[in-house]
Motif scaffolding. Sequence first.
Motif, PDB file in Angstrom:
ATOM      1  N   GLY A  64       0.699  -1.131   0.229  1.00 20.68           N
ATOM      2  CA  GLY A  64      -0.112   0.096  -0.067  1.00 20.68           C
ATOM      3  C   GLY A  64       0.909   1.057   0.037  1.00 20.68           C
ATOM      4  N   THR A  65       2.097   1.061   0.351  1.00 18.37           N
ATOM      5  CA  THR A  65       2.966   2.361   0.386  1.00 18.37           C
ATOM      6  C   THR A  65       3.949   2.228  -0.925  1.00 18.37           C
ATOM      7  OG1 THR A  65       3.037   2.271   2.738  1.00 18.37           O
ATOM      8  CG2 THR A  65       4.908   3.560   1.715  1.00 18.37           C
ATOM      9  N   LEU A  68       2.787   3.066  -4.109  1.00 19.11           N
ATOM     10  CA  LEU A  68       2.608   4.882  -4.338  1.00 19.11           C
ATOM     11  C   LEU A  68       3.861   5.225  -4.744  1.00 19.11           C
ATOM     12  CD1 LEU A  68       0.295   5.530  -1.023  1.00 19.11           C
ATOM     13  CD2 LEU A  68      -0.243   5.783  -3.500  1.00 19.11           C
ATOM     14  N   SER A 105       5.107   3.758  -8.472  1.00 17.56           N
ATOM     15  CA  SER A 105       4.201   3.945  -9.616  1.00 17.56           C
ATOM     16  C   SER A 105       4.649   5.632 -10.051  1.00 17.56           C
ATOM     17  CB  SER A 105       2.812   3.779  -9.244  1.00 17.56           C
ATOM     18  OG  SER A 105       2.442   5.025  -8.309  1.00 17.56           O
ATOM     19  N   TYR A 118      -1.848   6.246 -10.773  1.00 19.15           N
ATOM     20  CA  TYR A 118      -2.103   4.973 -10.470  1.00 19.15           C
ATOM     21  C   TYR A 118      -2.739   4.951  -9.152  1.00 19.15           C
ATOM     22  CZ  TYR A 118      -1.397   0.174  -8.352  1.00 19.15           C
ATOM     23  OH  TYR A 118      -1.456  -0.985  -7.871  1.00 19.15           O
ATOM     24  N   PRO A 135      -3.486   2.482  -6.367  1.00 21.15           N
ATOM     25  CA  PRO A 135      -3.821   1.013  -5.999  1.00 21.15           C
ATOM     26  C   PRO A 135      -4.547   0.666  -4.730  1.00 21.15           C
ATOM     27  CG  PRO A 135      -1.853   2.488  -5.025  1.00 21.15           C
ATOM     28  CD  PRO A 135      -2.656   3.152  -5.449  1.00 21.15           C
ATOM     29  N   GLY A 143      -6.048  -0.543  -1.557  1.00 23.30           N
ATOM     30  CA  GLY A 143      -5.555  -0.476  -0.098  1.00 23.30           C
ATOM     31  C   GLY A 143      -4.310   0.295  -0.100  1.00 23.30           C
ATOM     32  N   HIS A 144      -4.348   1.253  -0.729  1.00 23.63           N
ATOM     33  CA  HIS A 144      -3.154   2.269  -0.578  1.00 23.63           C
ATOM     34  C   HIS A 144      -3.007   3.016   0.836  1.00 23.63           C
ATOM     35  CE1 HIS A 144      -5.763   5.876  -1.106  1.00 23.63           C
ATOM     36  NE2 HIS A 144      -6.469   4.943  -1.932  1.00 23.63           N
ATOM     37  N   ARG A 145      -1.824   3.428   1.109  1.00 13.36           N
ATOM     38  CA  ARG A 145      -1.640   3.895   2.559  1.00 13.36           C
ATOM     39  C   ARG A 145      -0.955   5.300   2.466  1.00 13.36           C
ATOM     40  NH1 ARG A 145      -0.447  -1.149   6.327  1.00 13.36           N
ATOM     41  NH2 ARG A 145       1.321  -0.017   6.633  1.00 13.36           N
TER      42      ARG A 145
END
Lengths: 287, 324
Positions: free
Chosen positions: A108-109, A112, A115, B88, B90, B92-94
């Motif tokens: 999830g990190t 980010l 990408s 993008y 995603p 369940g991004h955090r």
Amino acid sequence: MRTLVANVEEVFREAAARWVLVAYFAISTIFILVFSFAINLDIVDGALAGAKIFGQAVESRDLRNGGIDIEQLVLGFESGFSVFLYIVGTFLALFATAHLVPRLQEKGTIDLYLSRPVGRVQLLLSRYLGGLLLSASNLFYLMGSIWLVVVWKTKVVHPQFFLAALVILLVIASFLSFSFLVGTLTGSTGVATMTTFSLFFLSLFVAAHDRMAAALDSELAAGLLHGLYWILPKTQEMGKAVFALVAGEEAPGRLASALTLSPFLTTAAFGVVCLALASWHFQRKDF
Amino acid sequence: MTATLAALEVRGLRKVYRSGLRGRPVTALSGIDFTVQPGELFGLLGPNGAGKTTTVKILLGLTHATEGSARIFGLPVGDPESRRRVGYLPEGHRFPGYLTARATLSVFGQMSGVSRADLARRIPALLERVKLSNWADVKVKKFSKGMTQRLGLAAALVHEPDVLLLDEPTDGVDPVGRREIRDLLREEANKGRAVLLNSHLLSEIELTCDRVAMLRQGKVAAEGRVADLTASQNPGFTHYKMIVSPVSDELLTSFRDTGALVERVNGHLQLATRDLEHLNTLVDRARAQGAALQELSPMRSSLEDVFVDLVKMDAPGASMEGGK
């Protein structure tokens, strides 16, 4: 470049948000304040005529016999203090930065970050640079402040004190690389912290490899011990080098003899290899 | 030159995961192909483990392909530059909880190479667009799931990408918010941006996408326009639902005599006719036999029907057709 700056800034922002930066600087500030208010020196004609620590007068035969040369006192204090900082500064820095890679790799990190149009190695190295700058900023804050307090209290200006910071930073850089390698392999802050500190103590331990090898029956074991010594950072030698560099000509012979290029080179080489392995693994990893 | 390039081009993509030295290899993708053009809304569907997430991860360089190629506007996905044109979101991004919504967009915008001056101009407009203006300076850790999704969408758009890869973008968003997100995606597609939507919500895909690919066991099991996939499963026939009363065996026989496909289901008839004239013939025959027509409506299978049919093929004993 913009991406690199953004990543480095993010390391500081994260450290601030997690109170790491605040705690890091708060501990240093408390130390500086205690040091500056606790010690009162009475200097007469370049010699220490009297001293008070926490308001209590220091009784010393040297003081009664005409005082201590203040230059000598500053040199002695700064040399000893730099070794203290070598241990404390390294430990604080490694604690404050051990999370950098494991947190980056969390599900999830990492999506980010990866990408974005940034190469994986560039991303890892920017985190490394951020961690190193964070450690350096605290180290120079602590050493700079103590140095200023010493100048204020004694009027003795001794810039060699800062050479210790460079050596300490090299050691931090080397162990931080190892912490990054473990972080990329395991993704665990706990494991990265434990193994890095274990390595620190192991490297101190194997500094006595000659004496230990002499006591071993197996030549293979002795060879391994010597090999380990040469592979690992030269933690003990670097501590001696910190003292010798600050003390200069006044350093005892057994410490001054440690001041050769080899420990610096092997410590740096260990860091470079660890960082290269971490980058290689990070580049190949599937997330 | 750029306009002629496909936004996303996937050819023979294969991914085999191996865990440890002795771990059994698991094939996530068995050679998939698809193309998404600029301005197209493309949906990626499939049951759990079909390979949807792996596909998206390969497109973003998060996972390395075992074989095959994936390109974004002609650039191989291994080149970080390919991601300069990708936004993008995603699943369940955090986002870092200590950042505010504004700071989040600033940090991730800078990481995409956007200047601070451009960000200062873009961020308020983006926050307004995803209805987070009033929350601009609130820390992300205070946000609800739906708000975090909206922020994620804004972060995906902050560098004005040409391709959007969205993983469950409406997850946790209320129905009104879902519609707003659908509208936003349509607006982006109308601006010429390609959108790849990865979602379990088939109704969302059906409402949003122009074209879909359905993955099953790491292969593209079906691909095409949503309208084509949900149209009649009997080529050359159109399906209708008819309610007439009374329904007798003679009536069914007379329908079948015309060549129509007829089935009696839960009190109504499902008919498959060749054309409108054929349908009218059936209506005439029903009336001629004294049956009263109560309802006649065209039937389309939903995307969910198509999806469920595909998934059923995975069941033991079911025929395992591969490829498209």
